[in-house]
Design a protein around this motif. Structure first.
Motif, PDB file in Angstrom:
ATOM      1  N   LYS A 170      63.088  33.760  71.388  1.00  0.00           N
ATOM      2  CA  LYS A 170      62.876  35.210  71.399  1.00  0.00           C
ATOM      3  C   LYS A 170      62.046  35.636  72.608  1.00  0.00           C
ATOM      4  O   LYS A 170      61.377  34.834  73.244  1.00  0.00           O
ATOM      5  N   LYS A 171      62.086  36.939  72.894  1.00  0.00           N
ATOM      6  CA  LYS A 171      61.261  37.555  73.937  1.00  0.00           C
ATOM      7  C   LYS A 171      60.718  38.861  73.372  1.00  0.00           C
ATOM      8  O   LYS A 171      61.279  39.432  72.441  1.00  0.00           O
ATOM      9  N   PHE A 172      59.619  39.349  73.981  1.00  0.00           N
ATOM     10  CA  PHE A 172      59.036  40.597  73.478  1.00  0.00           C
ATOM     11  C   PHE A 172      58.253  41.265  74.591  1.00  0.00           C
ATOM     12  O   PHE A 172      57.785  40.606  75.525  1.00  0.00           O
ATOM     13  N   ARG A 173      58.124  42.600  74.475  1.00  0.00           N
ATOM     14  CA  ARG A 173      57.413  43.373  75.493  1.00  0.00           C
ATOM     15  C   ARG A 173      56.146  43.984  74.902  1.00  0.00           C
ATOM     16  O   ARG A 173      56.073  44.293  73.712  1.00  0.00           O
ATOM     17  N   LEU A 174      55.180  44.184  75.783  1.00  0.00           N
ATOM     18  CA  LEU A 174      53.876  44.664  75.351  1.00  0.00           C
ATOM     19  C   LEU A 174      53.332  45.615  76.410  1.00  0.00           C
ATOM     20  O   LEU A 174      53.459  45.360  77.611  1.00  0.00           O
ATOM     21  N   MET A 175      52.759  46.744  75.964  1.00  0.00           N
ATOM     22  CA  MET A 175      52.061  47.619  76.897  1.00  0.00           C
ATOM     23  C   MET A 175      50.601  47.694  76.468  1.00  0.00           C
ATOM     24  O   MET A 175      50.294  48.069  75.336  1.00  0.00           O
ATOM     25  N   LEU A 176      49.717  47.303  77.367  1.00  0.00           N
ATOM     26  CA  LEU A 176      48.293  47.266  77.059  1.00  0.00           C
ATOM     27  C   LEU A 176      47.676  48.657  77.189  1.00  0.00           C
ATOM     28  O   LEU A 176      48.313  49.590  77.673  1.00  0.00           O
ATOM     29  N   SER A 177      46.417  48.777  76.775  1.00  0.00           N
ATOM     30  CA  SER A 177      45.780  50.092  76.697  1.00  0.00           C
ATOM     31  C   SER A 177      45.627  50.774  78.053  1.00  0.00           C
ATOM     32  O   SER A 177      45.502  51.997  78.127  1.00  0.00           O
ATOM     33  N   ASP A 178      45.661  49.998  79.138  1.00  0.00           N
ATOM     34  CA  ASP A 178      45.528  50.588  80.476  1.00  0.00           C
ATOM     35  C   ASP A 178      46.878  50.925  81.088  1.00  0.00           C
ATOM     36  O   ASP A 178      46.948  51.389  82.227  1.00  0.00           O
ATOM     37  N   GLY A 179      47.965  50.674  80.353  1.00  0.00           N
ATOM     38  CA  GLY A 179      49.314  50.933  80.862  1.00  0.00           C
ATOM     39  C   GLY A 179      49.983  49.721  81.463  1.00  0.00           C
ATOM     40  O   GLY A 179      51.162  49.777  81.831  1.00  0.00           O
ATOM     41  N   THR A 180      49.256  48.605  81.582  1.00  0.00           N
ATOM     42  CA  THR A 180      49.853  47.367  82.088  1.00  0.00           C
ATOM     43  C   THR A 180      50.961  46.898  81.145  1.00  0.00           C
ATOM     44  O   THR A 180      50.794  46.887  79.921  1.00  0.00           O
ATOM     45  N   LYS A 181      52.095  46.477  81.725  1.00  0.00           N
ATOM     46  CA  LYS A 181      53.230  46.005  80.930  1.00  0.00           C
ATOM     47  C   LYS A 181      53.355  44.492  81.045  1.00  0.00           C
ATOM     48  O   LYS A 181      53.211  43.939  82.133  1.00  0.00           O
ATOM     49  N   ALA A 182      53.630  43.860  79.912  1.00  0.00           N
ATOM     50  CA  ALA A 182      53.812  42.405  79.892  1.00  0.00           C
ATOM     51  C   ALA A 182      55.109  42.079  79.159  1.00  0.00           C
ATOM     52  O   ALA A 182      55.334  42.573  78.054  1.00  0.00           O
ATOM     53  N   HIS A 183      55.950  41.275  79.792  1.00  0.00           N
ATOM     54  CA  HIS A 183      57.185  40.786  79.170  1.00  0.00           C
ATOM     55  C   HIS A 183      56.950  39.313  78.846  1.00  0.00           C
ATOM     56  O   HIS A 183      56.796  38.497  79.755  1.00  0.00           O
ATOM     57  N   LEU A 184      56.929  38.965  77.577  1.00  0.00           N
ATOM     58  CA  LEU A 184      56.635  37.585  77.171  1.00  0.00           C
ATOM     59  C   LEU A 184      57.910  36.814  76.912  1.00  0.00           C
ATOM     60  O   LEU A 184      58.799  37.282  76.181  1.00  0.00           O
ATOM     61  N   ASN A 185      57.991  35.629  77.503  1.00  0.00           N
ATOM     62  CA  ASN A 185      59.144  34.755  77.310  1.00  0.00           C
ATOM     63  C   ASN A 185      58.968  33.920  76.039  1.00  0.00           C
ATOM     64  O   ASN A 185      57.900  33.899  75.423  1.00  0.00           O
ATOM     65  N   ALA A 186      60.025  33.202  75.667  1.00  0.00           N
ATOM     66  CA  ALA A 186      60.013  32.383  74.456  1.00  0.00           C
ATOM     67  C   ALA A 186      58.905  31.333  74.513  1.00  0.00           C
ATOM     68  O   ALA A 186      58.612  30.778  75.568  1.00  0.00           O
ATOM     69  N   GLY A 187      58.284  31.071  73.361  1.00  0.00           N
ATOM     70  CA  GLY A 187      57.240  30.060  73.283  1.00  0.00           C
ATOM     71  C   GLY A 187      55.968  30.437  73.999  1.00  0.00           C
ATOM     72  O   GLY A 187      55.251  29.568  74.488  1.00  0.00           O
ATOM     73  N   SER A 188      55.665  31.743  74.062  1.00  0.00           N
ATOM     74  CA  SER A 188      54.490  32.215  74.799  1.00  0.00           C
ATOM     75  C   SER A 188      53.563  33.023  73.905  1.00  0.00           C
ATOM     76  O   SER A 188      53.971  33.535  72.858  1.00  0.00           O
ATOM     77  N   SER A 189      52.314  33.133  74.347  1.00  0.00           N
ATOM     78  CA  SER A 189      51.364  33.982  73.633  1.00  0.00           C
ATOM     79  C   SER A 189      50.434  34.654  74.632  1.00  0.00           C
ATOM     80  O   SER A 189      50.150  34.103  75.700  1.00  0.00           O
TER      81      SER A 189
END
Length: 373
Positions: free
Chosen positions: A170-189
């Motif tokens: 799986k993969k998932f996306r995250l937007m932090l409180s400052d607007g920074t975007k992170a795309h996480l690849n499989a097996g990541s935290s």
């Protein structure tokens, strides 16, 4: 309360850091586990033999832990029972409540999970549209499909961390409180503050692989800690590949500039330019940089697989993460050899057939386990 929460409360109690409210919570679970113990004996769905084994194990845990002098006898007894009962959740069909008070959901090994500051975990369904709430009921983030978005509204003046974990496949996306975007690849935290605080650096902790688009803020440097590698940026787009089992941690810079540095004292730092890859050798603690085609290293966000100058063993590991399978390599002849390979968003069987015809291997599939010969 799940196992992680209970362990956290036990740890805080033993260290003398538990608040009066946390002590009350622990005592409430003392009573609830006592009830679960009684219900276990009456549960007709659990065989007598299984009940006997479980109860014997509970007693062993109690005996094993009874030497801990900081616990009263009764709390120790039922904390041990609670840990064991939570560890055998499939017998008791216990559910994990999320911190928002929503209906309970089962934690599954292949689920995306969000760990809160207190150790509780919430399953993140990839098609959900929900608000994530803290223990006090305040909204700290909103989920829309495969993206979790944090705002600046969180009412906290202390660093409070959440950890998003993405399983294999799986993969998932995250937007932090400052607007920074992170795309996480499989097996990541990724471990990150619910809210970045004024006057402090923006530091997050990565295990695995992520593509980050960092919001510019010259006053608050953004730092990614990936095991022994520190990546400092002001505003940029870059990919970090830092899985624990890999020999190197790689940073590919798409835009802006980043500075790479190790944790060891006296290590030189490296300033990376756009279009370059910086590699940190975990064994020698040396840095190496070279110019690359950055797109090759970000295709994973579209579901594609591209391998460049990668050992066969590492290729198999990436296939494990991408397809959520177990691969056993019995072809030691190829393990350390390096290859180039490119696959689109192909099914696993097509990838294996390609490897078979290209590298003269054979394979066998049994459920989710593949053996390479």
């Amino acid at each position: 309360m799940n196992k992680e929460q209970l362990l956290l409360l036990i740890e805080k109690h033993l260290s003398g850091k538990a608040t009066p409210e946390e002590e009350k919570i622990l005592l409430r679970y003392y009573n609830s586990f006592q009830k679960d113990h009684i219900e276990l004996e009456k549960d007709s769905l659990v065989s007598d033999d299984r009940k006997k084994v479980i109860l014997e194990n509970i007693q062993k845990e109690i005996d094993k832990e009874s030497t801990r002098k900081l616990w009263t006898k009764e709390i120790l007894k039922y904390a041990a029972i609670g840990i064991l009962l939570l560890g055998t959740a499939y017998f008791f069909r216990m559910k994990v409540m999320d911190t928002s008070g929503n209906p309970p959901s089962e934690l599954r090994e292949n689920s995306i999970t969000l760990e809160m500051e207190n150790g509780s975990r919430k399953v993140i369904a990839e098609d959900a549209t929900i608000s994530i709430k803290n223990f006090d009921g305040s909204v700290i983030a909103n989920q829309s499909g495969n993206q979790l978005m944090y705002g600046k509204e969180a009412d906290t003046e202390e660093l409070v961390y959440n950890t998003l974990r993405v399983p294999y496949g799986k993969k998932f996306r995250l937007m932090l409180s400052d607007g920074t975007k992170a795309h996480l690849n499989a097996g990541s935290s990724l471990k990150y503050p619910v809210k970045f605080l004024q006057g402090m650096e923006r530091r997050v902790y990565l295990t695995g692989e992520a593509f980050l688009e960092v919001e510019k803020d010259s006053v608050h440097p953004f730092i990614v800690n990936a095991e022994n590698l520190n990546i400092q940026v002001l505003g940029t787009k870059f990919n970090v590949n830092a899985y624990p089992e890999d020999e190197t941690a790689d940073v590919v810079l798409v835009e802006g500039s980043v500075q790479l540095g190790g944790k060891a004292q006296g290590m030189d730092s490296v300033l990376l330019k756009p279009g370059f890859k910086g590699s940190y050798n975990k064994k020698t603690q040396d840095f190496d940089t070279k110019e690359v085609i950055t797109g090759i290293y970000t295709t994973w966000m579209e579901g594609d697989l591209v391998f460049r100058n990668m050992t066969f063993q590492n290729i198999l590991k990436k296939l494990e993460r991408h397809y959520d399978v177990v691969i056993i390599n019995k072809n030691k002849r190829l393990s350390s050899e390096k290859f180039n390979a490119s696959f689109g968003d192909d099914p696993l069987i097509k990838v294996l057939e390609n490897l078979k015809s290209t590298y003269d291997i054979d394979f066998k599939i049994e459920k989710n386990q593949i053996t390479i010969y």
